[in-house]
Write a protein that holds these residues in place. Structure first.
Motif, short mmCIF file in Angstrom:
data_model
loop_
_atom_site.label_atom_id
_atom_site.label_comp_id
_atom_site.label_asym_id
_atom_site.label_seq_id
_atom_site.Cartn_x
_atom_site.Cartn_y
_atom_site.Cartn_z
N ILE A 209 13.47 39.73 36.17
CA ILE A 209 14.24 39.65 37.48
C ILE A 209 13.12 39.17 38.48
O ILE A 209 13.66 38.45 39.29
CB ILE A 209 14.75 41.10 37.81
CG1 ILE A 209 15.79 41.69 36.94
CG2 ILE A 209 15.13 41.16 39.29
CD1 ILE A 209 16.17 42.88 36.77
N ALA B 35 12.82 35.49 38.87
CA ALA B 35 14.18 34.85 39.01
C ALA B 35 14.13 34.97 40.64
O ALA B 35 14.42 34.01 41.33
CB ALA B 35 15.25 35.58 38.56
N TYR B 36 13.62 35.95 41.14
CA TYR B 36 13.51 36.28 42.64
C TYR B 36 12.25 35.33 43.02
O TYR B 36 12.63 34.50 44.07
CB TYR B 36 13.08 37.61 42.73
CG TYR B 36 12.36 37.88 44.22
CD1 TYR B 36 13.31 37.70 45.30
CD2 TYR B 36 11.29 38.14 44.30
CE1 TYR B 36 13.00 38.07 46.52
CE2 TYR B 36 10.77 38.50 45.73
CZ TYR B 36 11.71 38.38 46.94
OH TYR B 36 11.45 38.46 48.24
N PHE C 70 14.04 31.81 42.85
CA PHE C 70 14.94 31.49 43.95
C PHE C 70 14.40 31.37 45.43
O PHE C 70 15.08 30.90 46.34
CB PHE C 70 16.13 32.54 43.74
CG PHE C 70 17.06 32.16 42.72
CD1 PHE C 70 17.73 31.06 42.65
CD2 PHE C 70 17.28 33.32 41.67
CE1 PHE C 70 18.61 30.94 41.68
CE2 PHE C 70 18.26 33.21 40.76
CZ PHE C 70 18.98 32.03 40.62
N SER C 71 13.17 32.16 45.52
CA SER C 71 12.54 32.20 46.88
C SER C 71 12.32 30.77 47.15
O SER C 71 12.25 30.41 48.01
CB SER C 71 11.65 33.44 46.71
OG SER C 71 12.25 34.51 46.92
N LYS D 165 13.86 27.48 47.95
CA LYS D 165 14.18 27.14 49.37
C LYS D 165 13.13 26.47 50.14
O LYS D 165 13.34 26.01 51.38
CB LYS D 165 14.74 28.46 50.16
CG LYS D 165 15.88 29.14 49.35
CD LYS D 165 16.15 30.47 50.19
CE LYS D 165 15.33 31.43 49.96
NZ LYS D 165 15.59 32.65 50.79
N VAL E 257 8.37 42.98 45.05
CA VAL E 257 9.82 42.75 45.55
C VAL E 257 9.71 43.69 47.18
O VAL E 257 10.05 43.07 47.88
CB VAL E 257 10.74 43.52 44.61
CG1 VAL E 257 12.10 43.74 45.42
CG2 VAL E 257 11.12 42.89 43.21
N GLY F 162 7.48 40.89 48.99
CA GLY F 162 8.47 40.05 49.07
C GLY F 162 7.68 38.88 49.49
O GLY F 162 6.60 38.67 50.21
N GLU G 154 9.48 36.78 51.65
CA GLU G 154 10.46 36.32 52.75
C GLU G 154 9.70 35.68 53.85
O GLU G 154 10.00 34.62 54.38
CB GLU G 154 11.31 37.20 53.18
CG GLU G 154 12.57 37.47 52.59
CD GLU G 154 12.76 37.73 51.25
OE1 GLU G 154 11.90 38.28 50.65
OE2 GLU G 154 13.59 37.35 50.57
#
Lengths: 214, 1204
Positions: free
Chosen positions: B291, B294-295, B298-299, B302, B351, B354, B356
């Motif tokens: 997971i 995958a995170y 996918f991050s 972008k 996680v 992050g 972000e």
């Protein structure tokens, strides 16, 4: 011409629904297996000769039930979104979904492995974590209400199962079950709904494109 | 609120300054960050390396006492796990038994049957041993580890492992410790083998457990050359009683003396086992890691619009990872030892922290204006996102603080790590990632900006590249220009997905690398997980080899040579070589038995007839040769975990048993002798081990060769392209190089040169072409027909009215003086005559007889009428002396003069009638050899293009024809008053123009009811295009109408524009594009009449529209060329042109766009928005341009028919 295209669209929507359902089902089964494994106490630290059997330590009906439930939830969420007419816009991307799943697994991990002083503390912590999960990744009122409803229903169902002696918890502390069970259910519902919405996004996009072409 | 705003502004300003700093000094900041990362990670060195191998600690036996639980100050190097009593004490009784002397009458089974049988009496002895002294009577029962049930999953082991009693294991367990069962067992080996797991076995097998020595050292086999059987009786004790053990040891030694044994007995080894992760626990862990990846995937997916996507993704991951390491390091530095399982909480930490922020930063920075300086871009991007970053971080810190007050130790620790990780992550983002981003952006600016520039709309070019339009003086003659065409294979803007995947795989050689890495990992796992297998095996191999190389040890029995490896010193000093304890003389004739001769020839030194039982150093700690999972697995069978605990292994008790042959024969099972004699090995044991090594080597070599071949095949399959050759040009394309595609392929270069068609005296009004012929009409009304291939003027159809007067005037001036003008003069006179005669008589055909440079001959005479008024001021000699080469310059000059003098010209010329002036040609179409010309007077004429004769005409309409469409035998004419006339051409009769379905219906009256209801005056049809039986008109009343050609019925009226329609495109796919004065472009579906998309792209009119199969190209009055995706309506990119350069568009092939403007033709590559080449073709011509009085044909190789 328009009839043909609408038929085509219907076919597409149906297949898409099936595919989504299958994907959600498999995700549910997988998570059920893994998380059940987490719940199983660590009896052995070593390789017992039949490791594989411990993966399927739970009864055979648990993973399919979880899979079906997750498929239903995952399909229900986008459906309710479209019924309410407010497509969910908050954090619609796969990385966010992955983060959500990771946090969900983490909540399960905490419930299984972290030693808490008492059950109330454990349940409160997990409840806070679940609410935090909803706030971080969902933030929709419909999601919250649906999550609470389904969590309560699932808890009730579990209680009935335990009451009828289908299975039991080692140390029940709240009406035959563990008190953190609703929190886990709630977090699971939010996670599956998140996945379902993300999957539904593809269909939404496709229909938009189609209507553009028409 | 104001406080918040103030705070916000301050934060923004601080971030701005920080961004400036980071972008200004990238290298020092990165160095500083790396140094701080390393500093913070330094305490990690003190942490033990992760691993699950057991740790040992040795103490003396004599002064042993059970360690207390409390840590006792300074105890030397005593490890911190050595506290409290061990789980168990292990006492092994190592039995070596042999039948001696060996008798030729003995069968191979005798080697191990009677020695194994001895185990029962030994067991009896041990079990019944009682030590009594002052403190009481102690037996094994009271000291040993009492075990209960086996682990539920191990039912099948119930028969061999003890339950509900002492944990005492020996080979006797195979027969339930009962001598009778053993004696009645016909096949011992089969019994032993029965319990072995099938297939791939892990290191700790049941055989190892029971025998207590690795399987190959037991000697229980038919092929045991040493004829010594080794096994252990393992007693697991729960408490340590030195006296009992001492008496047991003494008793056993007394019963079975080991004469030559010198094993040390004064050390006990404590073995501490780490927590071992089972597969069951591994699965959730692996899931979380999946997971997590995958995170991350996918991050980082972008991240876009940067020079190196992978580099930035790597930087992002490095940021997060090193912040985690820093947090662990810092926590360790301040005395907080991590007790959590790092591997388990790590994904959750990632996680929580992050990626972000990193992504938000990147997005914000790349969305700043490109033309800014890098520093400013970084600073702006940072300050734009500063508020949200700070807010997010504050929220996360709050959540974590709340978590800290749950007062659960594990969660508190997690929160502490997370807080430190968050802070260090913020630090790294601000310093490390921002700086990396600035470097990346700078690289992009340097490398990509110039290349991408045409695609950036509305930006002035900072540095003019060599590809930009050059202001070359117009060449007097058409000079060859070079244009590069790309081959169609690489022209697709977007490759299909699977191709991209394959290209990606091929480019990165992913498959091979994965295979290689997988192989390495596999080998590593093999070596690591099976230490009892490979490692010991190799060690044994080496040790068995060593005496061979040692001449001194040549006489020794092979197994004696094992010791040197472990002692490292002189083998003879440690090897206890003893004379055979058995005084029985060695009977030579008995030694070999039936297989003697075969062996004797090969090996001079035969195995001794009397099996030597020797004790070496390796026997001292025989358990070391077992798998390190031996003890944990033994205990795990009884649901006892050794994780994080330790066991103490007591010194082994050696037992030597010699059995006489009689004994062996007595214990024989009746079936033993029936066994076939073992197959005689043809080679000696030494040679065999040798050969094993060689076999292993050969196998390894073969496997390696196979692997290489496999990889090579994969390489050939996946990467058919040769990378080495074009690798240099790939990715290093410099500015100004020939454009080549991503694979370093340079397309062939071909040359084109414009062909000038001169002949018109005035500006060209309209053009028509059908591929073979080209018809042009000038303002003067003259229609010329050209051969589109060669540029020859085939026919000239002069204007019926006004123009002959001008020619007349010219005749008087220059007619007689110029011999070259003779034909023109004649032509003029012809015109004159024809002009006087009636139009209906038909016009004489004018054929060019001189093919060489006809245009030049024709040039001057045609020009002169225009400068007729100028002849009074300019000496004619000047005109006449101008060489033909310079004709062009002169023409330009003349044209300007003409333009100046145009206003008076209408008054200067007395036109015969106003109708002549109005009857200029407004629209023209060419189909086959028929030219349809629509005149301003509303007259539709049909000319024969080859003969130049008027075939027929129609004068029903009064309003000027603005647009014409000619398809098959239908002609559609759109008139100024908004009416649409449909005509049919009857070919087989004497050519005449039949108005379709009669005049009243489709005549000058508005043809469709829609028109009558609308403002007829403003309803000017600007364009009409036809395709597949549909006629599409776009008009000034903001509508687009679609008619069916067969019955001229209006199918759809498409409304959607808020301005007059200026451009329309339709093709066979029934997609209609229209552009209006409002700058909007609409895409319609002709079949259903629905609007597909509606986009605004231009300020001002859309002047031209072209579609390819994948995109729509539009150009507007704002000199912008926009390329839209045809299916989605998304603007792909736009090209800003020089003013006046993009008036008209054409598409040659799928990806080559031609724009024509004032004085230049530009070729664009549609895929990349690159300007391929700009041709400056004289002053006034595009490819075939109706601007000015000259036509220019540009031959673009192989696509000539597309000129339009």
């Amino acid at each position: 011409k328009t009839e043909a295209s609408s038929t085509c669209r219907r076919v597409f929507v149906t297949t898409n629904l099936l595919i989504r359902g299958a994907m959600l089902f498999s995700v549910g089964v997988f998570l059920a297996l893994v998380l059940n494994l987490l719940q199983v106490q660590r009896n052995v630290t070593l390789f017992p000769p039949d490791v594989i059997s411990s993966i399927f330590s739970s009864a055979w009906w648990v993973p399919p039930c979880c899979g079906t439930a997750s498929a239903m939830i995952g399909l229900l969420y986008p459906c309710i979104d479209s019924c309410l007419g407010e497509p969910h816009k908050f954090k619609r991307e796969w990385s966010s979904v992955m983060r959500c799943v990771a946090v969900f697994v983490g909540i399960n991990h905490a419930s299984a492995k972290v030693d808490f002083a008492n059950n109330v503390q454990l349940s409160l912590t997990l409840a806070a974590l679940s609410i935090g999960l909803w706030w971080t990744f969902d933030r929709s009122r419909s999601g919250f209400s649906l999550g609470v409803t389904i969590a309560l229903l699932a808890t009730l169902a579990t209680q009935l199962l335990v009451y009828n002696g289908v299975f039991q918890y080692t140390s029940p502390d709240f009406l035959y079950i563990r008190s953190w069970l609703p929190c886990i259910f709630f977090a699971g519902v939010i996670t599956m709904g998140n996945i379902g919405r993300q999957l539904a996004l593809y269909e939404y996009k496709f229909i938009q494109e189609k209507s553009h072409q028409d | 609120m104001t406080l918040r705003k103030q705070l916000r502004e301050k934060i923004s300003a601080a971030f701005y300054r920080h961004g400036l700093l980071c972008a200004s000094y990238p290298v020092p900041i990165i160095l500083f960050t790396s140094a701080s990362i390393l500093t913070c990670c330094y305490p990690l060195l003190r942490l033990p390396l992760p691993g699950t191998g057991p740790v040992e600690f040795t103490t003396g036996v004599r002064d042993y006492s059970v360690p207390s639980h409390e840590p006792q100050g300074d105890l030397g190097e005593r490890p911190d796990w050595y506290r409290g009593p061990p789980v168990a004490y292990i006492q092994q009784v190592l039995v070596k038994a042999a039948v001696s002397p060996w008798d030729s009458s003995l069968v191979p089974v005798d080697v191990f049957r009677s020695p194994l049988g001895r185990v029962f009496s030994l067991l009896e002895e041990i079990r019944n041993h009682v030590h009594s002294d002052s403190s009481g009577i102690r037996s094994l029962e009271s000291l040993c580890l009492q075990v209960t049930d086996l682990f539920p999953g191990l039912r099948r082991m119930q028969s061999v492992l003890p339950e509900h009693g002492c944990l005492l294991v020996s080979p006797g367990n195979y027969w339930q410790n009962q001598r009778e069962l053993f004696d009645s067992d016909a096949d011992l080996l089969k019994t032993i083998q029965k319990h072995e797991p099938k297939g791939l076995h892990t290191s700790a097998t049941l055989r190892d457990l029971l025998f207590g020595v690795p399987g190959k050292y037991t000697g229980v086999s038919h092929y045991n050359r040493k004829r010594v059987v080794t096994y252990t009786i393992t007693v697991v004790l729960s408490s340590y009683d030195a006296r009992f053990l001492g008496s047991l040891r003494a008793r056993l030694k007394q019963l079975h003396p080991s004469a030559n044994c010198s094993l040390r007995e004064d050390h006990m080894v404590h073995v501490h086992f780490k927590e071992e992760i089972g597969i069951a626990e591994l699965i959730p862990l692996v899931t979380t890691y999946i997971i997590l990846f995958a995170y991350i995937y996918f991050s980082t997916r972008k991240i876009d619009m940067v020079k190196s996507k992978w580099g930035l993704a790597l930087a992002a991951v490095v940021t997060v990872l090193s912040s985690l390491l820093m947090s662990v390091g810092l926590c360790t530095l301040f005395g907080l030892t991590p007790t959590l399982n790092g591997g388990e909480i790590f994904p959750y930490l990632v996680v929580v922290i992050g990626l972000e922020n990193v992504l938000v930063l990147t997005k914000s920075v790349v969305s700043t204006p490109v033309d800014l300086e890098v520093k400013l871009r970084i600073a702006q991007g940072l300050s734009n996102e500063s508020w949200s970053i700070m807010k997010n971080m504050a929220t996360e810190l709050c959540i974590i603080l709340i978590g800290y007050f749950t007062l659960v130790p594990a969660i508190q620790e997690f929160c502490l790590f997370a807080v430190v990780g968050l802070v260090s992550d913020f630090f790294l983002q601000m310093f490390f990632f921002t700086t990396v981003l600035s470097i990346d952006i700078r690289r992009m600016e340097l490398a990509d900006l110039n290349r991408r520039l045409p695609a950036e709309a509305g930006l002035p070019p900072p540095k003019p590249g060599p590809l930009r339009p050059r202001e070359v003086p117009p060449p007097p003659r058409p000079s060859p220009h070079t244009i590069t065409l790309q081959t169609p294979a690489f022209r697709n803007l977007r490759l299909p997905k699977r191709l991209r995947v394959v290209y990606f795989l091929a480019r990165t050689r992913l498959a091979q690398r994965i295979i290689m890495v997988g192989t390495v990992i596999w080998i590593g796992i093999l070596v690591y997980t099976d230490p009892a297998g490979i490692r010991t095996y190799l060690a044994a191999q080496v040790s068995e080899q060593s005496p061979l190389g040692d001449p001194g040890g040549a006489g020794l029995p092979p197994h004696l040579g094992v010791a040197p490896v472990f002692r490292g010193g002189d083998p003879t000093s440690t090897l206890s070589i003893h004379p055979a304890p058995d005084p029985t003389p060695l009977p030579e004739n008995q030694s070999q038995g039936h297989h003697g001769p075969a062996r004797a020839g090969l090996l001079p030194q035969a195995p001794p007839a009397v099996p030597q039982i020797t004790w070496g150093a390796e026997d001292e700690e025989g358990w070391r040769r077992l798998s390190f999972r031996h003890w944990p697995s033994l205990f795990s069978y009884y649901n006892i975990t050794l994780a994080k605990r330790y066991i103490s292994i007591l010194p082994v008790i050696p037992v030597t048993v010699h059995l006489s042959p009689q004994e062996a024969i007595e214990t024989r099972h009746p079936q033993d002798t029936r066994h076939p004699p073992p197959p005689i090995p043809k080679v000696s044991a030494d040679l065999q081990t040798d050969l094993t090594l060689y076999k292993v080597a050969a196998l390894g070599l073969a496997a390696g060769v196979l692997l290489v071949l496999l990889l090579f095949c994969l390489y050939r399959v996946l990467c058919p392209r040769n990378y080495g050759q074009n690798g240099v040009s790939h990715g290093r394309r410099r500015r100004g190089d020939l454009p080549c595609d991503d694979y370093g392929y340079s397309p062939p270069v071909s040359e084109i040169s414009p062909l000038l068609l001169r002949g018109h005296s005035m500006d060209i009004e309209c053009l028509a072409s059908d591929g073979m012929l080209l018809a042009s009409c000038c303002l003067a009304g003259q229609i010329r027909v050209w051969d589109a291939q060669t540029g020859d003027c085939l026919t000239v159809i002069p204007k019926p009215g006004g123009c002959w007067e001008q020619r007349d005037g010219w005749d008087g001036v220059g007619g007689a003086t110029e011999p070259e003008c003779l034909c023109s003069e004649a032509h003029g006179s012809y015109v004159g005559i024809d002009g006087l005669s009636e139009e209906e008589e038909g016009y004489p055909l004018r054929r060019r007889t001189a093919p060489i440079r006809p245009t030049l001959f024709n040039d001057q005479p045609d020009l002169t009428p225009l400068i007729d008024t100028n002849f009074t001021s300019q000496p004619p000699s000047h005109l006449l002396s101008t060489p033909p080469r310079a004709g062009f310059d002169f023409g330009g000059l003349v044209e300007r003069a003409y333009m100046e003098h145009e206003p008076p010209s209408p008054s200067a010329y007395t036109s015969p009638s106003s109708a002549d002036w109005e009857s200029s040609v407004w629209a023209m179409e060419l189909r086959g050899n028929l030219i349809a010309a629509g005149r301003s007077s509303g007259k539709l004429e049909l000319w024969d293009a080859v003969e130049g004769s008027l075939r027929c005409s129609n004068e029903d309409g009064v309003s000027g024809i603005t647009a014409l469409a000619f398809l098959n035998n239908r002609i559609v004419a759109a008139r100024l008053n908004g009416s649409l006339d449909f005509f049919t051409v009857e070919i087989n009769k004497p050519l005449c123009l039949l108005q379709y379905r009669g005049a009243p219906l489709r005549g000058s009256v508005p043809p469709s009811p829609c028109y009558s209801s609308e403002d007829v005056i403003s309803c000017q049809l600007t364009r009409s295009v036809h395709a597949a039986g549909r006629v599409v008109t776009g008009s000034q009343d903001h509508t687009v109408r679609i008619y069916r050609l067969e019955d001229s019925c209006c199918l759809f009226t498409l409304q959607g524009h808020s301005g007059g329609i200026t451009a329309i495109y339709i093709d066979q796919t029934m997609v209609l594009a229209s552009g209006g004065q409002d700058g909007a472009i609409c895409l319609w579906d002709v079949l259903t009449g629905s609007r597909v998309s509606h986009v605004y792209g231009h300020r001002g009119d859309v002047t031209s529209l072209v579609c390819t199969t994948s995109c729509v190209i539009s150009s507007g009055l704002d000199d912008l060329i926009c390329i839209w995706d045809r299916s989605t309506g998304i603007k792909l990119y736009s090209i800003q042109q020089e003013a006046g350069c993009g008036a008209s568009l054409g598409v040659i092939s799928e990806s080559l766009l031609v724009t024509g403007g004032q004085g230049c033709v530009s070729f664009w590559d549609l895929n990349f928005g690159d300007l391929l080449q700009t041709l400056l073709v004289l002053d006034n011509a595009a490819i075939v341009c109706d601007f000015g009085s000259e036509l220019s044909l540009v031959y673009v190789p192989s696509v000539l028919e597309k000129l339009d």
